[in-house]
Write an enzyme that holds these catalytic residues in place. Sequence first.
Site, PDB file in Angstrom:
ATOM      1  N   HIS A   1      36.307  33.531  36.050  1.00  0.00           N
ATOM      2  CA  HIS A   1      37.396  34.219  36.753  1.00  0.00           C
ATOM      3  C   HIS A   1      37.077  35.709  36.824  1.00  0.00           C
ATOM      4  O   HIS A   1      36.526  36.279  35.876  1.00  0.00           O
ATOM      5  CB  HIS A   1      38.725  33.976  36.021  1.00  0.00           C
ATOM      6  CG  HIS A   1      39.896  34.406  36.838  1.00  0.00           C
ATOM      7  ND1 HIS A   1      40.249  35.725  36.972  1.00  0.00           N
ATOM      8  CD2 HIS A   1      40.768  33.700  37.598  1.00  0.00           C
ATOM      9  CE1 HIS A   1      41.300  35.809  37.781  1.00  0.00           C
ATOM     10  NE2 HIS A   1      41.629  34.579  38.166  1.00  0.00           N
TER      11      HIS A   1
ATOM     12  N   GLU B   1      38.835  38.223  36.440  1.00  0.00           N
ATOM     13  CA  GLU B   1      39.404  39.021  35.341  1.00  0.00           C
ATOM     14  C   GLU B   1      38.532  38.934  34.095  1.00  0.00           C
ATOM     15  O   GLU B   1      38.403  39.917  33.346  1.00  0.00           O
ATOM     16  CB  GLU B   1      40.850  38.548  35.063  1.00  0.00           C
ATOM     17  CG  GLU B   1      41.797  39.000  36.174  1.00  0.00           C
ATOM     18  CD  GLU B   1      43.016  38.124  36.391  1.00  0.00           C
ATOM     19  OE1 GLU B   1      43.355  37.298  35.525  1.00  0.00           O
ATOM     20  OE2 GLU B   1      43.643  38.262  37.461  1.00  0.00           O
TER      21      GLU B   1
HETATM   22  P1  PGA Z   1      47.385  34.854  42.007  1.00  0.00           P
HETATM   23  O1  PGA Z   1      46.154  34.551  41.022  1.00  0.00           O
HETATM   24  O2  PGA Z   1      47.749  33.526  42.631  1.00  0.00           O
HETATM   25  O3  PGA Z   1      48.480  35.379  41.127  1.00  0.00           O
HETATM   26  O4  PGA Z   1      46.909  35.833  43.016  1.00  0.00           O
HETATM   27  C1  PGA Z   1      45.160  33.642  41.367  1.00  0.00           C
HETATM   28  C2  PGA Z   1      44.128  33.600  40.263  1.00  0.00           C
HETATM   29  O5  PGA Z   1      43.792  34.656  39.713  1.00  0.00           O
HETATM   30  O6  PGA Z   1      43.607  32.520  39.924  1.00  0.00           O
END
Ligand code: PGA
Length: 252
Positions: free
Chosen positions: A97, A99
Amino acid sequence: MRKKVVAGNWKCNTTLQEGVELAKAVNKLVTEKGAADVVVVLGTPFTHIASVVDAVDTNRIGVASQNCAAEPKGAFTGEVSAAMVKSTGAKYVILGHSERREYYGETSEILNKKLALALENGLTPIYCCGEPLEIRNAGTQADYVINQLKETVFQLSEEDFGKLIIAYEPIWAIGTGVTATTEQAQEMHKAIRDAIAEKFGKQVADDTSLLYGGSCNAKNANDLFANPDVDGGLIGGASLKPDDFIQIINAY
Ligand code: PGA
């Protein structure tokens, strides 16, 4: 035949008790009225997985961790191994991901170790890729994302690659309320599928589920999922709201 998949990514949200309540609410809606041909996955915090597995009908809902360790076991304080995740009853693991890549320094090298361990332990990786805004503005998003795949999942054997789910998540769309247009999503999904075909052949490409992620919600899921190369979604914010999440599951 590729599967339609809607996976929730709860991120670092909900206490254990809130998470179990959320899972129960989703389970009720999915078992009562969820589209039978859609695979539903809940990506919960590590601490919640075993309880969520107990709280849902696991024939209908799969549970995912949002990460796993890059080492099999040992002196790695605070890490949770793929074998540990598997032992909770989880069937999936979200890997790569943006993040994790951005805030926790996950490189392709680290992700390759995690992918290998996830696969060794029989977990299905939901492998994320996606470009930042400056790459999108420069118009080089397809090259950027395909390079992410080349450095990681394209190194796998064809057999292992066939076990993956891929999620395309443009970073500029994650949690921002700015969704990729249906055209932008289709264009990238097609580019990814073409790259898979070039690497592993058309059959493997046709069989790979490609999810879209990034501000996908109950209102726009319909249009996004109508694209021929979009096979579902990885859903952040909207997966925390059962009524929205079920609409996304039923958005095909
Ligand atoms: P979001 O996140 O739907 O809140 O944009 C998607 C994700 O990061 O998997």
